[in-house]
Each structure stands twice: as structure tokens, then as C-alpha cells.
Scaffold this active site. Structure first.
Site, PDB file in Angstrom:
ATOM      1  N   TYR A 158      35.432  58.802   3.716  1.00 56.00           N
ATOM      2  CA  TYR A 158      36.023  59.178   5.002  1.00 56.00           C
ATOM      3  C   TYR A 158      37.330  59.938   4.777  1.00 56.00           C
ATOM      4  CZ  TYR A 158      32.620  55.636   5.999  1.00 56.00           C
ATOM      5  OH  TYR A 158      31.460  54.923   6.025  1.00 56.00           O
ATOM      6  N   HIS A 212      34.614  59.278  11.348  1.00 53.23           N
ATOM      7  CA  HIS A 212      35.370  58.031  11.147  1.00 53.23           C
ATOM      8  C   HIS A 212      36.742  58.116  11.794  1.00 53.23           C
ATOM      9  CE1 HIS A 212      36.058  54.280   8.695  1.00 53.23           C
ATOM     10  NE2 HIS A 212      34.736  54.262   8.700  1.00 53.23           N
TER      11      HIS A 212
END
Ligand code: GCO
Ligand code: MG
Length: 404
Positions: A158, A212
Site C-alpha cells: 500500500y 488503501h
């Protein structure tokens, strides 16, 4: 009908892949009749265990097992302040264990109690994540060879911290330690990633990506538009839960399908985005909203608005929780896809009856209830661990604390 009473509620923590999984067992006065539920909130597992042991156990022992809905409503109201991740996970452990008992008492898998199957297997997507394009591409090929045709691709996890990029970020003097990432670099490398993936793998394979909640609102829009040519199956968690109204802008300006919700804990976070049809897939973490009881209602709400389900299925979820999701997947007419992080050999030993993945579909074992057991002796071989939490301390290039 015999009266079946809850005689005890026990909590267990086990970490077969170095992530603490929280399991609840409900025992009853019927010989051999027990139920298991998932209460995994790995980053605060001890708080969940305390909420169950100190508050839910005394409240529930002595009650009949039958009234699952009433048990859920009672637990939810019992703390006055509610809808937190810790309390919802605690409630989920009890809720899923009660559903497990209900299925076992009826001699039916949960999906039968829900109205039966809409499909035989649950379509899955799996994760390809690497430090370089070559690593991601090799994983994609591995999945394709194994039969999985829906693949979520990230480079550098992420925020896109691939290839030690983090070290080269220009920070202010005295900047604190943390998991630094650069939104701009992340956006650029992600567009390049999908451009190369499409060039190499064509358009037969389905790709997804997880933002995310790493980007400022307008940059989430920019990335979504930049990814349009690569025809994603969906884009995950484009916005943080407290900014979901911005989905209106995303929806009006891009054709990319959106999947949202693994961080949701409160019904108001999902209500308007579903009713406005701003998202395409709901992907809450079932234990994080309170278990199977609220998830069934959420799935039905989504059905009314043409939104499909894609429940959150990471590795910080026990196989009991994973199987509970698949019962919903097999039943819901508006099921979309199931995220699946796989099971290790150790998990299979601790949780007998794990679902099986074959050729891109997950199958249940057809046992009554949730169908996944819990072996205390095997679990004890993998006691709770001290977690590596470093990735949670995300920071922007100028040192500002960011959401992970
Ligand atoms: C996913 C998720 C997870 C979460 C994890 C947090 O889409 O699977 O984003 O990987 O980061 O569950 O603990
Ligand atoms: Mg996610």
C-alpha cells in the site's frame, strides 16, 4: 424441543502465520454441541478478548442459544456507546458461534438456513504484490497457472513503497521515523504497473487494485481516471471512511467500478453510498461490523440497489470467519467476488474443515453450521505474538502522519 442453554463462552488467540487470530467458542448444555465464531481484530486482539471475557460472557451465559437476533441486538445495546471496531468484533465472535450452533442443531450448513445456494462455488480474487514489475508479473502468472483469473495487483504494497523508494524521499530535518510514502510516486508507478500488465497479459484476466485510502480526494479521482484504459474489475478503498460523500464526484467523473468498506464499523458509513449507487461492491470486514447477523442485512440492502458483495478476506481473518463469508457468498443473489488470502498448513491443522480453493472458486465442506472446527491443542502450538506494526505508522514526505 429441548432447551439449549449457553453454559460457557471461551476466547482463544492463536497466531499460525504471525497474525493474532481471535476465536470464540460457545459451549452448551447439549453434549458435544459447541459453536465457533471469528472475532479477529489483530491489531487490538487483547482488547477484544477483554470485551468478550469481561462483558459479553457474563451477559450471555445462561441464555438460550436460539434467539440469535435478540442476542445480537442485546449485545449491541449493552455498552450504550457502540459501533467500535473492538466491540463489533467481540459481538461477531458470539454471533457467528450462535449461527454455527443453529446450523449444527438443524443439521444444515448456514447457507441452507439463509435460503440455499445461488451458486456452487464462490469466485475469488487473490493478491499479487512485488517490489518490482517482474515480481508482480511472476505472481500473476502463478495465479493464472493455478486457475485464479481475478488478481489484485500492487507494487510495493500500500502506498507503493517499491525498491527502497522510501529512503530517497526528501524529508524535513528532524522528521520522525515512520513508513514514508509519496502519493505522486505511488500514482505514477501504479499506472505504469497496469499499463505493463495489460501489455503482457492482455484483457482476458481481471485485475483490481487497492488504494488503501492513501490519496487526497482529488488524487484518488485522478488515479481512477488514469486507470480507466486498463479496465479494472474494481478499485478498492479509494477514499477513507469519513470522506465517502466524495464518491459522488468519483462516480460522476469516471467509469472505474468502486469497491469500498473494509474499515467500516457504523451503518451510516455505508447507507448513503449504497442508496446513491455510488459504489459497485461492498467489502466490509464482517467481524468488524458485528458478524453474520448484520452482514446478511447489509447484503440485502445492497441487493435492492444493485450493489454486489466482495467481503474483506485478508490474512488477518480466521478460517472460521472466512467460511462464514462463503456461506453468505453462496446464498446472496448479489454476490460479486470473494477476496481470499489462502490458508497455511498450520491453519488447516488448527481449523479442521477449511474451505478449498479449486480453479478460482472456493468450496465449503458441506458440514452443518459454519463447518470449520477449532483444535485447541494445535492452536496452542502457535501462541499470540508481538506484531510488527511498523507499516501502520504511515507518513507523507513532509513527515505528516497519514492513514496506513
Ligand atoms: C485488503 C486489506 C488488508 C488490510 C489488513 C489490515 O484489502 O485485504 O487492505 O490487507 O490492510 O487486513 O490489517
Ligand atoms: Mg483493502
Amino acid at each position: 424441543m429441548n432447551t439449549t442453554i449457553i453454559t460457557d463462552i471461551k476466547t482463544f488467540v492463536t497466531a499460525p502465520r504471525n497474525l493474532n487470530l481471535v476465536v470464540v467458542r460457545i459451549e452448551t448444555n447439549q453434549p458435544g454441541l459447541v459453536g465457533h465464531g471469528c472475532a479477529t481484530f489483530t491489531w487490538r486482539h487483547e482488547a477484544v478478548v477483554t470485551a468478550i471475557d469481561k462483558y459479553l460472557r457474563p451477559m450471555m451465559v445462561g441464555r438460550q442459544v436460539n434467539a440469535v437476533e435478540d442476542a445480537w441486538q442485546t449485545m449491541m445495546g449493552s455498552s450504550y456507546w457502540r459501533n467500535s471496531a473492538v466491540l463489533n468484533n467481540a459481538i461477531s465472535g458470539v454471533d457467528e458461534a450462535l449461527w454455527d450452533i443453529k446450523g449444527k442443531a438443524a443439521g444444515m450448513p448456514l447457507y441452507e438456513l439463509f435460503g440455499g445456494k445461488s451458486r456452487e462455488g464462490a469466485l475469488v480474487y487473490q493478491h499479487a504484490d512485488g517490489r518490482t514489475y517482474e515480481e508482480v508479473a511472476a505472481m500473476v502468472q502463478g495465479y493464472l497457472d493455478s486457475g485464479t483469473r481475478h488478481i489484485r495487483c500492487q507494487m510495493g504494497t500500500y502506498g507503493g513503497n517499491a525498491n527502497g523508494k522510501m529512503q530517497s524521499i526528501a524529508k524535513p530535518e528532524g522528521a520522525p521515523h515512520g513508513a514514508y510514502f509519496s502519493p505522486r510516486d505511488y500514482m505514477r508507478s501504479t499506472v505504469e504497473l497496469f499499463s505493463r500488465l495489460r501489455a503482457d497479459f492482455g484483457y482476458e484476466v481481471e485485475f483490481m487494485h487497492d488504494i488503501h485510502e492513501r490519496l487526497p480526494l482529488v488524487q484518488a479521482l485522478e488515479l481512477a481516471k488514469d486507470l480507466e484504459p486498463y479496465k479494472l474489475f474494481f478499485l478498492e478503498d479509494a477514499l477513507p471512511p469519513d470522506q465517502v460523500q466524495y464518491f459522488k464526484n468519483l462516480r460522476e467523473q469516471t467509469s472505474v467500478p468502486f469497491a469500498m468498506g473494509e474499515l467500516f464499523t457504523h451503518p451510516l458509513e455505508w447507507r448513503s453510498i449504497i442508496q446513491n449507487q455510488w459504489i459497485d461492491f461492498i467489502r466490509v470486514h464482517i467481524s468488524d461490523i458485528g458478524g453474520v447477523t448484520p452482514a446478511r442485512k447489509l447484503a440485502a440492502l445492497c441487493e435492492a440497489y444493485g450493489v454486489r458483495t466482495a467481503w474483506h478476506g485478508p490474512n488477518d481473518l480466521s478460517p472460521i470467519g472466512a467460511a462464514a463469508q462463503i456461506h453468505l457468498d453462496l446464498n446472496s443473489p448479489n454476490f460479486g467476488i470473494q477476496e481470499f488470502a489462502g490458508f497455511t498448513e498450520e491453519e488447516r491443522a488448527i481449523f479442521p474443515g477449511c474451505p478449498e480453493l479449486r480453479n478460482g472458486y472456493l468450496y465449503l465442506n458441506e458440514q452443518p453450521g459454519i463447518g470449520v472446527g477449532f483444535d485447541e491443542t494445535e492452536a496452542a502450538k502457535f501462541p499470540a505474538v508481538e506484531l510488527d506494526t511498523s507499516w501502520l505508522f504511515a507518513r507523507l514526505p513532509d513527515g505528516t502522519a497519514a492513514r496506513p
